[in-house]
Design a protein around this motif. Sequence first.
Motif, PDB file in Angstrom:
ATOM      1  N   VAL A  88     -15.117 -15.170  92.458  1.00 30.76           N
ATOM      2  CA  VAL A  88     -14.664 -14.182  91.471  1.00 30.76           C
ATOM      3  C   VAL A  88     -14.388 -12.820  92.084  1.00 30.76           C
ATOM      4  O   VAL A  88     -13.819 -11.942  91.421  1.00 30.76           O
ATOM      5  N   ARG A  89     -14.799 -12.614  93.334  1.00 29.61           N
ATOM      6  CA  ARG A  89     -14.511 -11.352  94.013  1.00 29.61           C
ATOM      7  C   ARG A  89     -13.916 -11.659  95.386  1.00 29.61           C
ATOM      8  O   ARG A  89     -14.248 -12.668  96.004  1.00 29.61           O
ATOM      9  N   GLY A  90     -13.052 -10.766  95.843  1.00 32.12           N
ATOM     10  CA  GLY A  90     -12.478 -10.959  97.161  1.00 32.12           C
ATOM     11  C   GLY A  90     -11.192 -10.174  97.324  1.00 32.12           C
ATOM     12  O   GLY A  90     -10.553  -9.757  96.347  1.00 32.12           O
ATOM     13  N   GLU A  91     -10.801  -9.997  98.586  1.00 26.82           N
ATOM     14  CA  GLU A  91      -9.632  -9.174  98.876  1.00 26.82           C
ATOM     15  C   GLU A  91      -8.362  -9.754  98.285  1.00 26.82           C
ATOM     16  O   GLU A  91      -7.514  -9.024  97.765  1.00 26.82           O
ATOM     17  N   GLY A 143       6.781 -16.073  94.862  1.00 25.21           N
ATOM     18  CA  GLY A 143       6.589 -16.075  93.427  1.00 25.21           C
ATOM     19  C   GLY A 143       5.648 -15.011  92.925  1.00 25.21           C
ATOM     20  O   GLY A 143       5.319 -14.041  93.621  1.00 25.21           O
ATOM     21  N   GLU A 144       5.196 -15.230  91.705  1.00 22.29           N
ATOM     22  CA  GLU A 144       4.324 -14.290  91.007  1.00 22.29           C
ATOM     23  C   GLU A 144       2.907 -14.848  90.997  1.00 22.29           C
ATOM     24  O   GLU A 144       2.680 -15.985  90.575  1.00 22.29           O
ATOM     25  N   GLY A 145       1.970 -14.056  91.480  1.00 22.91           N
ATOM     26  CA  GLY A 145       0.569 -14.465  91.474  1.00 22.91           C
ATOM     27  C   GLY A 145      -0.140 -13.961  90.222  1.00 22.91           C
ATOM     28  O   GLY A 145      -0.013 -12.794  89.848  1.00 22.91           O
ATOM     29  N   ILE A 146      -0.883 -14.840  89.580  1.00 23.76           N
ATOM     30  CA  ILE A 146      -1.584 -14.512  88.339  1.00 23.76           C
ATOM     31  C   ILE A 146      -3.026 -14.972  88.449  1.00 23.76           C
ATOM     32  O   ILE A 146      -3.306 -16.061  88.965  1.00 23.76           O
ATOM     33  N   LEU A 147      -3.957 -14.155  87.971  1.00 24.10           N
ATOM     34  CA  LEU A 147      -5.349 -14.568  87.845  1.00 24.10           C
ATOM     35  C   LEU A 147      -5.516 -15.128  86.436  1.00 24.10           C
ATOM     36  O   LEU A 147      -5.437 -14.397  85.448  1.00 24.10           O
ATOM     37  N   VAL A 148      -5.713 -16.420  86.344  1.00 23.98           N
ATOM     38  CA  VAL A 148      -5.722 -17.105  85.051  1.00 23.98           C
ATOM     39  C   VAL A 148      -6.976 -16.734  84.262  1.00 23.98           C
ATOM     40  O   VAL A 148      -8.096 -16.811  84.775  1.00 23.98           O
ATOM     41  N   VAL A 204     -15.973 -18.805  88.526  1.00 19.82           N
ATOM     42  CA  VAL A 204     -14.890 -19.123  89.454  1.00 19.82           C
ATOM     43  C   VAL A 204     -13.603 -18.472  88.960  1.00 19.82           C
ATOM     44  O   VAL A 204     -13.380 -18.330  87.752  1.00 19.82           O
ATOM     45  N   SER A 205     -12.780 -18.037  89.903  1.00 21.18           N
ATOM     46  CA  SER A 205     -11.453 -17.530  89.570  1.00 21.18           C
ATOM     47  C   SER A 205     -10.416 -18.612  89.857  1.00 21.18           C
ATOM     48  O   SER A 205     -10.591 -19.432  90.766  1.00 21.18           O
ATOM     49  N   VAL A 206      -9.368 -18.610  89.088  1.00 17.70           N
ATOM     50  CA  VAL A 206      -8.246 -19.514  89.308  1.00 17.70           C
ATOM     51  C   VAL A 206      -6.992 -18.676  89.517  1.00 17.70           C
ATOM     52  O   VAL A 206      -6.652 -17.832  88.688  1.00 17.70           O
ATOM     53  N   ILE A 207      -6.356 -18.900  90.649  1.00 20.98           N
ATOM     54  CA  ILE A 207      -5.112 -18.207  90.986  1.00 20.98           C
ATOM     55  C   ILE A 207      -3.944 -19.128  90.694  1.00 20.98           C
ATOM     56  O   ILE A 207      -3.953 -20.302  91.076  1.00 20.98           O
TER      57      ILE A 207
END
Length: 210
Positions: A56-59, A105-110, A146-149
């Motif tokens: 959930v955290r990171g560069e 493309g376009e990056g999105i944090l879901v 968790v993060s989903v990109i």
Amino acid sequence: MQLTGVLQIKSYEKIKEFLNEEHVGRLASLDENGYPQIIPMNFVFLNDAIYMHSHVRGEKLENISRINKVGFEADRELEFLPSYFEDPHNASLADTLYISVVIKGEGILVSDRNEKTLALNGLMKKYQPEGQYDPIQSDMRVLDAVSVIKVIPQTLHGKYKIGQHMRSADRMTLAQKILKRNSPSALSTLKIMGFEVTENGLKMIDEPVW
């Protein structure tokens, strides 16, 4: 000889097939100083988009939150072709057979829980096809940990080089050299090139068109 068009993967189905088979892709984002950061990632290609999971955290999450323009690529080296295949005295003739897909493309944090669930279950299905896990549900607390990109492609290009730019006789000669060298990837490369190894040697069984 102009090879650019010849090397282009024209079949979207072949691109999807390749992405579904590859286990590692590379996500590129821009850091706060404008430098590209490239990270190897597990991924799944679902509904015409790339999905990846992350802490959930990171560069890379900070980068995408700041500038959502990203790149993504996956590639497979099929076979290294040593220079002596052509000339034992000219090292510049070394070459490689490969497949690659490059996305801008376009990056999105879901944030949508249903979409996160879809992505995480898609990742599990890809990397653990034998099953033996409980599918993730949208109400599980794990979704908060968790993060989903998501990468939505704006451009998607595939390239492949398996000898399709060569005359049939030259392809056969190359295939025979690959077989004789007998690298660990030789048999799988020959299959992709459209050859079958028989008791009598090599046989062309297909003219692969991507």
